[in-house]
Write an enzyme that holds these catalytic residues in place. Structure first.
Site, PDB file in Angstrom:
ATOM      1  N   GLY A  16       0.837  -1.204   0.000  1.00  0.00           N
ATOM      2  CA  GLY A  16       0.000   0.000   0.000  1.00  0.00           C
ATOM      3  C   GLY A  16       0.868   1.250   0.000  1.00  0.00           C
ATOM      4  N   ARG A  26      13.560   9.901  -3.022  1.00  0.00           N
ATOM      5  CA  ARG A  26      14.455  11.022  -3.326  1.00  0.00           C
ATOM      6  C   ARG A  26      15.705  10.973  -2.435  1.00  0.00           C
ATOM      7  NH1 ARG A  26      14.959  15.846  -0.507  1.00  0.00           N
ATOM      8  NH2 ARG A  26      15.836  17.595  -1.692  1.00  0.00           N
ATOM      9  N   ARG A  30      19.432  10.679  -3.816  1.00  0.00           N
ATOM     10  CA  ARG A  30      20.387  11.756  -3.525  1.00  0.00           C
ATOM     11  C   ARG A  30      21.601  11.218  -2.759  1.00  0.00           C
ATOM     12  NH1 ARG A  30      19.420  15.503  -6.177  1.00  0.00           N
ATOM     13  NH2 ARG A  30      17.711  16.975  -6.108  1.00  0.00           N
ATOM     14  N   ARG A  77       1.114  -5.161  -5.088  1.00  0.00           N
ATOM     15  CA  ARG A  77       1.271  -6.302  -4.175  1.00  0.00           C
ATOM     16  C   ARG A  77       1.479  -7.500  -5.088  1.00  0.00           C
ATOM     17  NH1 ARG A  77      -0.508  -4.233   0.777  1.00  0.00           N
ATOM     18  NH2 ARG A  77      -2.207  -2.733   0.672  1.00  0.00           N
ATOM     19  N   ASP A 108       5.074  -4.784   6.032  1.00  0.00           N
ATOM     20  CA  ASP A 108       5.666  -6.079   6.411  1.00  0.00           C
ATOM     21  C   ASP A 108       5.759  -7.073   5.249  1.00  0.00           C
ATOM     22  OD1 ASP A 108       2.953  -6.368   6.455  1.00  0.00           O
ATOM     23  OD2 ASP A 108       2.860  -7.359   8.410  1.00  0.00           O
ATOM     24  N   GLY A 109       4.775  -7.074   4.344  1.00  0.00           N
ATOM     25  CA  GLY A 109       4.826  -7.980   3.194  1.00  0.00           C
ATOM     26  C   GLY A 109       6.021  -7.654   2.307  1.00  0.00           C
ATOM     27  N   THR A 131       4.385   2.603   5.505  1.00  0.00           N
ATOM     28  CA  THR A 131       2.987   2.169   5.586  1.00  0.00           C
ATOM     29  C   THR A 131       2.242   3.111   6.506  1.00  0.00           C
ATOM     30  OG1 THR A 131       1.471   0.494   6.482  1.00  0.00           O
ATOM     31  CG2 THR A 131       3.698   0.445   7.348  1.00  0.00           C
ATOM     32  N   ILE A 132       0.993   3.421   6.141  1.00  0.00           N
ATOM     33  CA  ILE A 132       0.221   4.312   7.021  1.00  0.00           C
ATOM     34  C   ILE A 132      -0.170   3.590   8.309  1.00  0.00           C
ATOM     35  CG2 ILE A 132      -0.682   5.715   5.117  1.00  0.00           C
ATOM     36  CD1 ILE A 132      -3.449   4.284   5.665  1.00  0.00           C
ATOM     37  N   ASP A 133      -0.076   2.258   8.330  1.00  0.00           N
ATOM     38  CA  ASP A 133      -0.597   1.488   9.464  1.00  0.00           C
ATOM     39  C   ASP A 133       0.237   1.596  10.738  1.00  0.00           C
ATOM     40  OD1 ASP A 133      -2.514   0.691   7.715  1.00  0.00           O
ATOM     41  OD2 ASP A 133      -1.909  -1.405   7.601  1.00  0.00           O
ATOM     42  N   ASP A 135       2.464  -0.378  11.805  1.00  0.00           N
ATOM     43  CA  ASP A 135       2.468  -1.669  12.498  1.00  0.00           C
ATOM     44  C   ASP A 135       3.799  -2.415  12.364  1.00  0.00           C
ATOM     45  OD1 ASP A 135       2.185  -2.061   9.799  1.00  0.00           O
ATOM     46  OD2 ASP A 135       0.687  -3.645   9.955  1.00  0.00           O
ATOM     47  N   ARG A 177      -5.061  -2.239   8.774  1.00  0.00           N
ATOM     48  CA  ARG A 177      -5.365  -3.663   8.761  1.00  0.00           C
ATOM     49  C   ARG A 177      -4.721  -4.325   9.978  1.00  0.00           C
ATOM     50  NH1 ARG A 177      -4.526  -5.903   3.116  1.00  0.00           N
ATOM     51  NH2 ARG A 177      -2.454  -5.060   3.448  1.00  0.00           N
ATOM     52  N   LYS A 219     -24.057  15.467  25.844  1.00  0.00           N
ATOM     53  CA  LYS A 219     -23.139  15.627  24.701  1.00  0.00           C
ATOM     54  C   LYS A 219     -23.988  15.751  23.442  1.00  0.00           C
ATOM     55  CE  LYS A 219     -19.302  14.505  27.029  1.00  0.00           C
ATOM     56  NZ  LYS A 219     -18.108  15.277  27.254  1.00  0.00           N
ATOM     57  N   LEU A 259      -8.877   7.611   1.136  1.00  0.00           N
ATOM     58  CA  LEU A 259      -8.480   9.027   1.213  1.00  0.00           C
ATOM     59  C   LEU A 259      -7.372   9.198   2.250  1.00  0.00           C
ATOM     60  CD1 LEU A 259      -9.594  11.078   3.708  1.00  0.00           C
ATOM     61  CD2 LEU A 259     -11.762  10.567   2.647  1.00  0.00           C
ATOM     62  N   GLN A 260      -7.309   8.261   3.198  1.00  0.00           N
ATOM     63  CA  GLN A 260      -6.256   8.329   4.224  1.00  0.00           C
ATOM     64  C   GLN A 260      -4.864   8.043   3.664  1.00  0.00           C
ATOM     65  OE1 GLN A 260      -8.030   6.170   8.012  1.00  0.00           O
ATOM     66  NE2 GLN A 260      -9.048   5.551   6.142  1.00  0.00           N
ATOM     67  N   ARG A 261      -4.803   7.447   2.476  1.00  0.00           N
ATOM     68  CA  ARG A 261      -3.487   7.106   1.914  1.00  0.00           C
ATOM     69  C   ARG A 261      -2.917   8.212   1.029  1.00  0.00           C
ATOM     70  NH1 ARG A 261      -3.747   1.008   0.856  1.00  0.00           N
ATOM     71  NH2 ARG A 261      -3.305   1.468  -1.314  1.00  0.00           N
TER      72      ARG A 261
HETATM   73  O1  F6P Z   1      -1.385  -1.433   4.536  1.00  0.00           O
HETATM   74  C1  F6P Z   1      -1.957  -0.206   4.307  1.00  0.00           C
HETATM   75  C2  F6P Z   1      -3.421  -0.334   4.020  1.00  0.00           C
HETATM   76  O2  F6P Z   1      -3.900   0.942   3.679  1.00  0.00           O
HETATM   77  C3  F6P Z   1      -4.270  -0.950   5.128  1.00  0.00           C
HETATM   78  O3  F6P Z   1      -4.584  -0.032   6.135  1.00  0.00           O
HETATM   79  C4  F6P Z   1      -5.455  -1.431   4.364  1.00  0.00           C
HETATM   80  O4  F6P Z   1      -6.099  -2.493   5.022  1.00  0.00           O
HETATM   81  C5  F6P Z   1      -4.858  -1.912   3.089  1.00  0.00           C
HETATM   82  O5  F6P Z   1      -3.656  -1.188   2.901  1.00  0.00           O
HETATM   83  C6  F6P Z   1      -5.724  -1.735   1.874  1.00  0.00           C
HETATM   84  O6  F6P Z   1      -5.052  -2.249   0.765  1.00  0.00           O
HETATM   85  P1  F6P Z   1      -5.518  -2.098  -0.734  1.00  0.00           P
HETATM   86  O7  F6P Z   1      -5.334  -0.666  -1.127  1.00  0.00           O
HETATM   87  O8  F6P Z   1      -4.624  -3.003  -1.487  1.00  0.00           O
HETATM   88  O9  F6P Z   1      -6.945  -2.493  -0.750  1.00  0.00           O
END
Ligand code: F6P
Length: 328
Positions: A16, A26, A30, A77, A108-109, A131-133, A135, A177, A219, A259-261
């Site tokens: 991802g 970069r 460099r 992937r 990790d993959g 990775t954004i995760d 982990d 994930r 609230k 959108l988080q990526r």
């Molecule tokens: O590993 C980063 C990640 O964004 C996970 O948070 C998410 O489960 C996964 O990739 C989604 O992968 P893909 O874009 O291949 O569906």
């Protein structure tokens, strides 16, 4: 393994994508030029290694990429790289270009692939945690995590406006994930009523109790952050269970998804990626192979890839405790 003379470094992004990957590429390129090495871009991760989608990079190819989201080398992937035949093809292509070391940027993959390749073909590799995760063991933070959390929080703030206007309960699903890091960070940063993560199960009864307490406290809105792949199910599943118990609540579900990526990397991610990219090349030149480079307590640290992928990075119990106090 004895220290090798390295002249040509291949760099790739895999898995991802994450904001800051371009900044990392970069920095690798460099640093390679600084140490009089040649740099090659391997496109679409391990797929490009297998399909010989490999091009020599010059200083123009990395101009104005630092500030861009995504990865200009593209990512994939690769299923084929998991097979011995795929890895053989990849090795032959690398050799045809004379590439004698690799920098692999990914999760990790992707690092597992680099480790296997080193074991089978002895190609020195350094991994960068991209990775954004967040982990990966062996680094406090991964490249892309900070930007993803900022993006999630900005989106949640907007949902908060409409949630408050309508006195609604929102279940917002964030990425990660099998890992609750984004959920915890975005949850604390957006004053969530509860944070549900894969690492800890929160029974629905406890969630209901929390919502009732908040109702008594008058609230005006409730945001519950749910990490995808959580033990209690995704946001939609949990929302349905809660609706059955609290039928008068006006409930909505939002999945923030990819959108988080995207988006320009934050200042933090640009700096982290730059630091790690240079350190990866220097690591290779000092004979550090089959390792992942990370930052722990503000110091650059090399961790064997095997540990980085196998050892569990634990969520911060203190952050969870704080989130609990703040959500009541
Ligand atoms: O590993 C980063 C990640 O964004 C996970 O948070 C998410 O489960 C996964 O990739 C989604 O992968 P893909 O874009 O291949 O569906």
């Amino acid at each position: 393994m004895d220290q090798l003379t390295i002249k040509k470094i291949g760099v790739l992004t895999s898995g991802g994508d994450a904001p800051g990957m371009n900044a990392a590429i970069r920095a690798v390129v460099r640093a390679a030029f600084y140490y009089n090495l040649e740099a090659f871009g391997i496109y679409r991760g391990y797929e490009g290694m297998i399909n010989n989608d490999i091009r020599k990079l010059d200083s123009r190819s990395i101009a104005h990429v630092l500030e861009r989201g995504g990865t200009f080398l593209k990512s994939a992937r690769s299923e084929e790289f998991k097979t011995p035949e795929g890895r053989k093809k990849a090795y032959e292509n690398l050799k045809s270009h004379g590439i004698d070391a690799l920098v692999v940027i990914g999760g990790d993959g992707s690092l597992t692939g680099a480790h296997l390749f080193f074991k089978e073909y002895g190609i020195p590799a350094v991994g960068l945690p991209g990775t954004i995760d967040n982990d990966l063991f062996g680094t406090d933070l991964t490249i892309g995590f900070d930007t993803a959390c900022n993006t999630a929080i900005q989106a949640i703030d907007k949902i908060r406006d409409t949630a408050t206007s309508h006195d609604r309960l929102f279940f917002i699903e964030v990425m990660g994930r099998d890992a609750g890091f984004i959920a915890i960070n975005a949850g604390i940063g957006s004053a969530a009523a509860a944070i549900l993560i894969p690492e800890k199960k929160m029974p629905v009864e406890k969630l209901i109790e929390r919502l009732k307490t908040r109702e008594k406290a008058k609230k005006e809105s409730n945001i519950v952050i749910v990490a995808e792949g959580g033990k209690s199910g995704g946001a939609a599943e949990i929302a349905e269970k809660v609706k059955k118990i609290l039928p008068t609540y006006d409930i909505k579900v939002t999945i923030l998804g990819h959108l988080q990526r995207g988006g320009a990397p934050s200042a933090f991610d640009r700096t982290l990626a730059s630091k790690l990219g240079v350190s990866a090349v220097e690591g290779l030149l000092h004979g550090k192979y089959d390792v992942m480079v990370g930052v722990i307590n503000n110091k650059v640290v090399f961790t064997p890839i095997k540990r980085a992928i196998v050892d569990d990075k634990k969520v911060d119990e203190e952050e969870l405790r704080i989130a609990g106090i703040l959500s009541t």
